[in-house]
Design a protein around this motif. Structure first.
Motif, short mmCIF file in Angstrom:
data_model
loop_
_atom_site.label_atom_id
_atom_site.label_comp_id
_atom_site.label_asym_id
_atom_site.label_seq_id
_atom_site.Cartn_x
_atom_site.Cartn_y
_atom_site.Cartn_z
N SER A 48 0.82 -1.21 0.00
CA SER A 48 0.00 0.00 0.00
C SER A 48 0.85 1.26 0.00
N SER A 49 2.13 1.15 0.33
CA SER A 49 3.01 2.32 0.32
C SER A 49 3.74 2.45 -1.02
N MET A 50 3.29 1.71 -2.03
CA MET A 50 3.89 1.77 -3.37
C MET A 50 2.82 2.07 -4.42
N ILE A 51 3.25 2.67 -5.52
CA ILE A 51 2.39 2.92 -6.67
C ILE A 51 3.11 2.44 -7.92
N CYS A 52 2.41 1.70 -8.77
CA CYS A 52 2.95 1.34 -10.08
C CYS A 52 2.48 2.37 -11.10
N ALA A 53 3.38 2.76 -11.99
CA ALA A 53 3.01 3.70 -13.05
C ALA A 53 3.84 3.39 -14.28
N GLY A 54 3.20 3.49 -15.44
CA GLY A 54 3.92 3.21 -16.68
C GLY A 54 3.03 2.44 -17.63
N TYR A 55 3.67 1.64 -18.48
CA TYR A 55 2.96 0.88 -19.50
C TYR A 55 3.41 -0.57 -19.45
N LEU A 56 2.44 -1.48 -19.40
CA LEU A 56 2.78 -2.89 -19.36
C LEU A 56 3.44 -3.35 -20.66
N ARG A 57 3.25 -2.59 -21.71
CA ARG A 57 3.92 -2.95 -22.97
C ARG A 57 5.39 -2.55 -22.96
#
Length: 495
Positions: free
Chosen positions: A421-430
């Motif tokens: 919960s103290s992390m965020i994913c951001a970007g593109y899976l491709r």
């Protein structure tokens, strides 16, 4: 992806920066292998930390056993000596049992009996006070902890809220009789030594109760003047801005961190480059002229000493920074729950010796009550490598990345339940667009209500711009209270 440090044409200093594979895992595939995102192999199990910290008990590795025992005749004096020895052993064992019992009792009391009758403990002092004494305008704790977190800014409109110890709830402050003098006091209580604006706005939160000023209370603490009321004659609540933050003139939609063009003057004015001995190591974000948010993994040993670090702001090119003086760091504060193995709670603060003096603007910290979309569009920026294992970029670069929903990022084909919960994913899976080594600590920002907010700090990832390996960032919405607490403590210490 992001490591503790970055490559540089000038080479690392003797004690660092260096690569130590902090979240930067190489994943090699056979030549010509075509990756299908829909049939991607699960994230390798060895990379997945346990959900619960595992502790290895201390045990004896072996027990020595005598090869042979030679029995000797025991004289009467020997019998007496053996009897005394037995008594001594019994006494020692009894004392040991008593001590162990005392320790267990102490632990039990500490765990369950610290503050009986719904009392609250004052930080590390161990003093217990009644919950009704918190935020009542009078310091009851030895270090005043009970009056440190009694005010907050709520939502994208910076609505001032005050905690009521009587009702154990947060309430907006009615604009009736409010002025900038009280606004400055509230900003100081938040940890700012600056004040920007204070105005009344329509409250759309649906609040039916408010905190109001009692002007007849005399010359007392601000919070002793406030009382709970169901009536607000102005029908407006206080919107408090302690610092001008989150404004930017333009954004170049074509920029990239991995494989793109350069940032233009006026873009990302809160971005800083953090140097050790003339080498760019990590990025950071300006939240006040004196405070920088970065990643805790950037300031691990041997780089935990503040005197190693210099911050540069308002400069787009690394080659220009080499000729500047920069700003020295006075203090480094890493999150106390940071885990170097899992990168959980990967956030740290730097306090500068002297405040920044330049035309840049700090980025706004996310207020409680901020609602971001599950796939909110954000931006990342930094001087990190433009390709995996590449050298740091001379120019500041940036790119737009959407937030990836936690359930997607935690799927077995992406990070296999490593995202907390103290992390965020951001970007593109491709893949193809991502932050990279040297971008660590830098900002993940988003624009909401015409203001730029600091959503995260660049933390870790697996490789750079790989399929199903997006960037992972510290979740600043979780850390805002902790950041304000550190600012409050340092501000009170400097008064």
């Amino acid at each position: 992806m992001q490591s503790l440090s970055s490559n540089s044409p000038r080479g690392p200093p003797a004690f660092g920066p260096y690569y130590d594979n902090h979240g930067y895992q190489l994943e090699n595939y056979p030549p010509g292998h075509i990756v299908n995102a829909n049939a991607y192999v699960p994230y390798p199990a060895p990379y997945c930390p346990s959900a619960v910290p595992q502790y290895i008990p201390t045990v004896l590795t072996h027990t020595s056993t005598p090869a042979a025992v030679h029995l000797q005749p025991i004289s009467s004096s020997g019998i007496v000596f053996a009897s005394k020895a037995k008594k001594i052993v019994c006494v020692v064992i009894s004392i040991g049992i008593i001590l162990i019992g005392a320790v267990i009792a102490a632990i039990f009391l500490w765990k369950f009996g610290n503050c009986p009758n719904s009392g609250i403990e004052c930080g590390t002092s161990g003093t217990c006070i009644s919950a009704t004494n918190w935020c009542d305008g009078i310091s009851h704790c030895p270090s005043g902890e009970d009056e440190n977190h009694c005010v907050r800014l709520y939502g994208p409109k910076f609505i001032l809220q005050v905690y009521s110890s009587h009702n154990k709830s947060w309430y907006p402050v009615c604009q009736d009789d409010w002025n900038d003098h009280y606004g400055k006091i509230a900003c100081k209580d938040l940890g700012y030594n600056t004040f920007y604006s204070s105005r009344g706005i329509t409250d759309d939160s649906g609040a039916t109760s408010y905190m109001k000023l009692n002007l007849s209370a005399g010359n007392v603490d601000l919070y002793e003047k406030l009382y709970n009321s169901n009536v607000c004659f102005s029908k407006t609540v206080v919107s408090l801005r302690c610092i001008e933050c989150g404004t930017m003139t333009k954004v170049n939609q074509l920029n990239r961190i991995v494989g793109g063009t350069n940032a233009a003057p006026g873009e990302w004015p809160w971005q800083v480059s953090l140097h050790v001995q003339g080498v760019h190591v990590c990025g950071g974000s300006i939240i006040t002229p004196e405070w920088i948010v970065t990643a805790a993994h950037c300031v691990e040993e041997p780089l935990s000493n503040s005197r190693y670090w210099t911050a540069f702001a308002g400069i787009l090119r690394q080659s220009v920074m080499f000729y500047g003086s920069g700003y020295k760091v006075q203090k480094i504060i890493s999150h106390p729950s940071y885990d170097s193995k899992t990168k959980n709670n990967d956030v740290a603060l730097m306090k500068l010796q002297t405040p920044f003096v330049f035309n840049g603007i700090p980025v706004c910290l996310p207020n409680p009550g901020m609602m971001f979309e599950p796939t909110q569009l954000c931006w990342i920026s930094g001087w990190g490598a433009t390709y995996e294992k590449g050298k740091t970029s001379d120019f500041l670069k940036a790119v737009m990345v959407p937030i990836i929903e936690p359930w997607k990022c935690n799927s077995r084909y992406v990070y296999n339940n490593m995202i907390t919960s103290s992390m965020i994913c951001a970007g593109y899976l491709r893949g193809k667009i991502d932050s990279c080594q040297g971008d660590s600590g830098g900002p993940l920002v988003t624009k909401k209500d015409s203001i730029w907010w600091l959503v995260g700090d660049t933390s870790w990832g697996s490789g750079c711009a790989k399929t199903n390996r997006p960037g992972v960032y510290g979740n600043l919405t979780v850390f805002t209270d902790w950041i304000y607490q550190q600012m409050q403590v340092m501000f009170m210490f400097c008064l």
